[in-house]
Design a protein around this motif. Structure first.
Motif, PDB file in Angstrom:
ATOM      1  N   SER A 389       0.820  -1.215   0.000  1.00 16.07           N
ATOM      2  CA  SER A 389       0.000   0.000   0.000  1.00 16.07           C
ATOM      3  C   SER A 389       0.854   1.267   0.000  1.00 16.07           C
ATOM      4  O   SER A 389       1.973   1.265   0.519  1.00 16.07           O
ATOM      5  CB  SER A 389      -0.927  -0.076   1.222  1.00 16.07           C
ATOM      6  OG  SER A 389      -0.975   1.142   1.864  1.00 16.07           O
ATOM      7  N   ALA A 390       0.325   2.319  -0.606  1.00 16.92           N
ATOM      8  CA  ALA A 390       1.046   3.600  -0.664  1.00 16.92           C
ATOM      9  C   ALA A 390       0.127   4.707  -0.179  1.00 16.92           C
ATOM     10  O   ALA A 390      -1.091   4.555  -0.193  1.00 16.92           O
ATOM     11  CB  ALA A 390       1.465   3.880  -2.095  1.00 16.92           C
ATOM     12  N   ARG A 391       0.751   5.785   0.273  1.00 21.04           N
ATOM     13  CA  ARG A 391      -0.064   6.959   0.622  1.00 21.04           C
ATOM     14  C   ARG A 391       0.268   8.092  -0.343  1.00 21.04           C
ATOM     15  O   ARG A 391       1.427   8.444  -0.514  1.00 21.04           O
ATOM     16  CB  ARG A 391       0.190   7.414   2.056  1.00 21.04           C
ATOM     17  CG  ARG A 391      -0.553   8.712   2.345  1.00 21.04           C
ATOM     18  CD  ARG A 391      -0.680   9.027   3.791  1.00 21.04           C
ATOM     19  NE  ARG A 391      -1.511   8.059   4.480  1.00 21.04           N
ATOM     20  CZ  ARG A 391      -1.905   8.204   5.750  1.00 21.04           C
ATOM     21  NH1 ARG A 391      -1.538   9.261   6.433  1.00 21.04           N
ATOM     22  NH2 ARG A 391      -2.640   7.291   6.333  1.00 21.04           N
ATOM     23  N   VAL A 392      -0.780   8.605  -0.951  1.00 18.15           N
ATOM     24  CA  VAL A 392      -0.593   9.730  -1.859  1.00 18.15           C
ATOM     25  C   VAL A 392      -1.130  10.979  -1.168  1.00 18.15           C
ATOM     26  O   VAL A 392      -2.222  10.959  -0.605  1.00 18.15           O
ATOM     27  CB  VAL A 392      -1.349   9.501  -3.183  1.00 18.15           C
ATOM     28  CG1 VAL A 392      -1.187  10.700  -4.110  1.00 18.15           C
ATOM     29  CG2 VAL A 392      -0.862   8.227  -3.855  1.00 18.15           C
ATOM     30  N   VAL A 393      -0.331  12.022  -1.186  1.00 13.40           N
ATOM     31  CA  VAL A 393      -0.754  13.279  -0.578  1.00 13.40           C
ATOM     32  C   VAL A 393      -0.886  14.327  -1.685  1.00 13.40           C
ATOM     33  O   VAL A 393       0.022  14.481  -2.510  1.00 13.40           O
ATOM     34  CB  VAL A 393       0.276  13.735   0.475  1.00 13.40           C
ATOM     35  CG1 VAL A 393       0.053  15.186   0.851  1.00 13.40           C
ATOM     36  CG2 VAL A 393       0.189  12.857   1.699  1.00 13.40           C
ATOM     37  N   ILE A 394      -2.033  14.991  -1.682  1.00 16.44           N
ATOM     38  CA  ILE A 394      -2.296  15.989  -2.730  1.00 16.44           C
ATOM     39  C   ILE A 394      -2.624  17.314  -2.055  1.00 16.44           C
ATOM     40  O   ILE A 394      -3.373  17.343  -1.076  1.00 16.44           O
ATOM     41  CB  ILE A 394      -3.520  15.561  -3.575  1.00 16.44           C
ATOM     42  CG1 ILE A 394      -3.199  14.277  -4.351  1.00 16.44           C
ATOM     43  CG2 ILE A 394      -3.969  16.685  -4.512  1.00 16.44           C
ATOM     44  CD1 ILE A 394      -4.428  13.558  -4.843  1.00 16.44           C
ATOM     45  N   ILE A 395      -2.063  18.379  -2.589  1.00 21.67           N
ATOM     46  CA  ILE A 395      -2.564  19.716  -2.224  1.00 21.67           C
ATOM     47  C   ILE A 395      -3.136  20.313  -3.505  1.00 21.67           C
ATOM     48  O   ILE A 395      -2.463  20.342  -4.552  1.00 21.67           O
ATOM     49  CB  ILE A 395      -1.473  20.589  -1.601  1.00 21.67           C
ATOM     50  CG1 ILE A 395      -1.128  19.969  -0.235  1.00 21.67           C
ATOM     51  CG2 ILE A 395      -1.946  22.042  -1.440  1.00 21.67           C
ATOM     52  CD1 ILE A 395      -0.248  20.748   0.660  1.00 21.67           C
ATOM     53  N   THR A 396      -4.384  20.708  -3.425  1.00 22.88           N
ATOM     54  CA  THR A 396      -5.073  21.172  -4.635  1.00 22.88           C
ATOM     55  C   THR A 396      -4.905  22.674  -4.811  1.00 22.88           C
ATOM     56  O   THR A 396      -4.544  23.383  -3.874  1.00 22.88           O
ATOM     57  CB  THR A 396      -6.588  20.888  -4.540  1.00 22.88           C
ATOM     58  OG1 THR A 396      -7.149  21.780  -3.572  1.00 22.88           O
ATOM     59  CG2 THR A 396      -6.872  19.449  -4.158  1.00 22.88           C
ATOM     60  N   HIS A 397      -5.231  23.125  -5.999  1.00 25.66           N
ATOM     61  CA  HIS A 397      -5.418  24.559  -6.201  1.00 25.66           C
ATOM     62  C   HIS A 397      -6.743  24.936  -5.553  1.00 25.66           C
ATOM     63  O   HIS A 397      -7.469  24.068  -5.043  1.00 25.66           O
ATOM     64  CB  HIS A 397      -5.420  24.879  -7.704  1.00 25.66           C
ATOM     65  CG  HIS A 397      -4.046  24.907  -8.283  1.00 25.66           C
ATOM     66  ND1 HIS A 397      -3.648  24.110  -9.330  1.00 25.66           N
ATOM     67  CD2 HIS A 397      -2.952  25.654  -7.956  1.00 25.66           C
ATOM     68  CE1 HIS A 397      -2.384  24.351  -9.616  1.00 25.66           C
ATOM     69  NE2 HIS A 397      -1.928  25.275  -8.793  1.00 25.66           N
ATOM     70  N   ASN A 398      -7.083  26.214  -5.602  1.00 23.42           N
ATOM     71  CA  ASN A 398      -8.337  26.670  -5.002  1.00 23.42           C
ATOM     72  C   ASN A 398      -9.521  25.886  -5.564  1.00 23.42           C
ATOM     73  O   ASN A 398      -9.619  25.687  -6.769  1.00 23.42           O
ATOM     74  CB  ASN A 398      -8.538  28.155  -5.346  1.00 23.42           C
ATOM     75  CG  ASN A 398      -8.522  29.004  -4.107  1.00 23.42           C
ATOM     76  OD1 ASN A 398      -8.435  28.484  -2.983  1.00 23.42           O
ATOM     77  ND2 ASN A 398      -8.606  30.305  -4.279  1.00 23.42           N
ATOM     78  N   MET A 399     -10.397  25.450  -4.698  1.00 24.19           N
ATOM     79  CA  MET A 399     -11.607  24.738  -5.123  1.00 24.19           C
ATOM     80  C   MET A 399     -12.725  25.073  -4.144  1.00 24.19           C
ATOM     81  O   MET A 399     -12.480  25.550  -3.035  1.00 24.19           O
ATOM     82  CB  MET A 399     -11.345  23.230  -5.166  1.00 24.19           C
ATOM     83  CG  MET A 399     -10.820  22.669  -3.862  1.00 24.19           C
ATOM     84  SD  MET A 399     -10.371  20.934  -3.982  1.00 24.19           S
ATOM     85  CE  MET A 399     -11.890  20.180  -3.439  1.00 24.19           C
ATOM     86  N   SER A 400     -13.959  24.803  -4.557  1.00 27.55           N
ATOM     87  CA  SER A 400     -15.084  25.199  -3.709  1.00 27.55           C
ATOM     88  C   SER A 400     -15.506  24.048  -2.794  1.00 27.55           C
ATOM     89  O   SER A 400     -15.136  22.884  -3.007  1.00 27.55           O
ATOM     90  CB  SER A 400     -16.275  25.604  -4.580  1.00 27.55           C
ATOM     91  OG  SER A 400     -16.788  24.454  -5.207  1.00 27.55           O
ATOM     92  N   GLN A 401     -16.335  24.383  -1.808  1.00 29.84           N
ATOM     93  CA  GLN A 401     -16.885  23.339  -0.931  1.00 29.84           C
ATOM     94  C   GLN A 401     -17.738  22.367  -1.735  1.00 29.84           C
ATOM     95  O   GLN A 401     -17.789  21.179  -1.439  1.00 29.84           O
ATOM     96  CB  GLN A 401     -17.727  23.984   0.178  1.00 29.84           C
ATOM     97  CG  GLN A 401     -16.892  24.606   1.266  1.00 29.84           C
ATOM     98  CD  GLN A 401     -17.724  25.189   2.402  1.00 29.84           C
ATOM     99  OE1 GLN A 401     -18.935  25.367   2.273  1.00 29.84           O
ATOM    100  NE2 GLN A 401     -17.084  25.508   3.501  1.00 29.84           N
ATOM    101  N   THR A 402     -18.397  22.856  -2.771  1.00 35.05           N
ATOM    102  CA  THR A 402     -19.221  21.976  -3.614  1.00 35.05           C
ATOM    103  C   THR A 402     -18.318  20.954  -4.312  1.00 35.05           C
ATOM    104  O   THR A 402     -18.619  19.753  -4.340  1.00 35.05           O
ATOM    105  CB  THR A 402     -19.961  22.818  -4.685  1.00 35.05           C
ATOM    106  OG1 THR A 402     -20.560  23.933  -4.049  1.00 35.05           O
ATOM    107  CG2 THR A 402     -21.006  21.995  -5.407  1.00 35.05           C
TER     108      THR A 402
END
Ligand SMILES: NC(=O)c1ccc[n+]([C@@H]2O[C@H](COP(=O)([O-])OP(=O)(O)OC[C@H]3O[C@@H](n4cnc5c(N)ncnc54)[C@H](OP(=O)(O)O)[C@@H]3O)[C@@H](O)[C@H]2O)c1
Length: 428
Positions: A389-402
């Motif tokens: 198993s692996a863990r992928v960590v993502i930081i997104t650009h701006n996005m909405s709660q929707t």
């Protein structure tokens, strides 16, 4: 002439008031234009009364609220019992009996504030509660008075000392959540039932009150999305550090085009952000506004003397207004129609920690899933591979709660991806 006070409760905060009256009496009398006198103190029962008398507390202790409410000489009632009942009943009784009221009870004010404030207004009486948000930091009066000419656009706050103490230990010393909670309880920072502190409930109460003072809007507790710190893992803490962030439990109240949004959640703060260096039991409120720009108010969010200072300042203000004949003004005089933000307008960067089988093509698949919801990645990291198993960590650009809800439900349908945590990330 002295202004007579009835104290409800004689616990941690209430017992700090005599200290201030004794050590700083001259200044308090000058500011209040009157001497302040603790005329009666309500305690639970005879046993408590005898215990306090034996301990040398030389007050007129009573065990029935009517002894205070029906005393014509008492002008100010100071509620420092905590919890909703009987505090709510006693405060309403006091207001309907013609007494001005001071309280530090954020739980009560966040949930029943509108009813209590309306009762005070109907009776032409004061109801002040500076200590209800961030104890010793004079933030409510600052927002109501000093920032009156400014337009506040966002308030971010480290509003709960217990969870901040725990997170500081987890970040700086690598403690687990369980170790941090145990120590917080041993040191008396956390109660035996720590739910309100660690699940973001206490901070959400404060966000409700801050929304009134910062934005003039009365939101309800249910309007504040709240997530606590109990899910934060040592992996989240380590990844945050590696990526240049510090995790804090942050209350975030902001005005968007469609209305106000308030939420409490673990948040990745850039290490350079002023709130990132608020450590231990300290609190801070960071205000963004069109005039001042950014300002931060920092100090102890709890504790006997700091909180008693805020409570006593409210008493002084009332005593002063009694003399000046200006009594009855609301604590916060600015109020606007309350409009809640559309989730499409509430934008943030987000951190996702996702477990996935360690096989080819998984990152590509994740990119596809996020792009269906029009979400793009700012940073991506594969942090751990333990055989299968692996863990992928993502930081997104701006996005909405929707978009956040939509992508979470898409990921929930994918057997290969288990979302471990999603936290907000404050942009630089
Ligand atoms: N402590 C802080 O640093 C801090 C900071 C900001 C705001 N506040 C707020 O300030 C308020 C007081 O907090 P605190 O820390 O001083 O609490 P505390 O130490 O628990 O004191 C409350 C006192 O009120 C007594 N009490 C409860 N119900 C009563 C009743 N029906 N009649 C008479 N006495 C009663 C309690 O007695 P028992 O112990 O027997 O129940 C206790 O002695 C709370 O609303 C809290 O949220 C506290």
């Amino acid at each position: 002439m002295s202004v007579k006070i009835g104290l409800l409760g004689f616990g941690t905060v209430a017992s700090g008031i005599p200290f201030l009256l004794q050590e700083n009496g001259e200044k308090i009398t000058a500011a209040a234009h009157n001497e302040l006198e603790i005329a009666k103190v309500l305690v639970k029962d005879e046993e408590e009364k005898n215990r306090l008398l034996a301990a040398g507390h030389d007050y007129h202790f009573v065990t029935n609220i009517d002894d205070i409410v029906n005393d014509p000489d008492i002008q100010i009632v100071v509620e420092l019992m905590g919890r909703i009942e009987p505090a709510k009943t006693f405060i309403l009784k006091a207001l309907n009996g013609g007494k001005h009221v001071v309280s530090a009870n954020k739980d009560l004010i966040a949930v029943h504030g509108p009813e209590i404030i309306a009762t005070a207004k109907q009776n032409g009486l004061a109801f002040y509660y500076e200590a209800a948000v961030a104890g010793g930091i004079p933030i409510l009066r600052t927002l109501a008075n000093s920032l009156t000419a400014d337009k506040v656009t966002r308030i971010l706050g480290v509003l709960n000392g217990t969870s901040n103490f725990m997170l500081t230990k987890m970040v700086q010393e690598g403690w687990t959540y369980e170790d941090a909670l145990k120590t917080a309880q041993e040191l008396g920072y956390a109660e035996s039932d720590p739910t309100n502190d660690v699940e973001g409930i206490d901070a959400a109460y404060k966000a409700v009150i801050l929304s009134q003072f910062g934005f003039g809007m009365t939101i309800s507790f249910d309007d504040v999305k709240h997530q606590g710190i109990s899910n934060i893992t040592p992996d989240d803490v380590a990844v945050a550090q590696e990526m240049g962030y510090v995790i804090k439990l942050v209350g975030d109240v902001k005005e968007t085009e469609s209305g106000i949004s308030a939420e409490v959640s673990p948040t990745f703060l850039p290490q350079t952000h002023p709130l990132a260096s608020v450590n231990g039991v300290m609190n801070a409120v960071y205000v963004e506004s069109i005039g001042i720009g950014q300002s931060m108010y920092y100090g102890p969010g709890a504790g006997q003397k700091p909180t008693a200072v805020s409570v006593t300042a409210d008493i002084v203000r009332i005593a002063r207004r009694l003399t000046d004949g200006t009594i009855g003004k609301e604590f916060n005089e600015v109020s606007r129609e309350t409009k809640l933000a559309n989730p499409d307008d509430v934008l943030s960067h987000y951190y996702f920690a996702i477990n996935t089988p360690d096989k080819k093509g998984q990152i590509l698949r994740l990119a596809e899933i996020f792009s269906v919801e029009d979400i793009s990645f700012e940073q991506i990291l594969q942090t751990k591979a333990n055989g299968t198993s692996a863990r992928v960590v993502i930081i997104t650009h701006n996005m909405s709660q929707t978009q956040l809800e939509a992508v979470k439900s898409r990921l929930a349908q994918e057997a290969d991806f288990q979302v471990v945590n999603t936290f907000k990330v404050l942009g630089e």
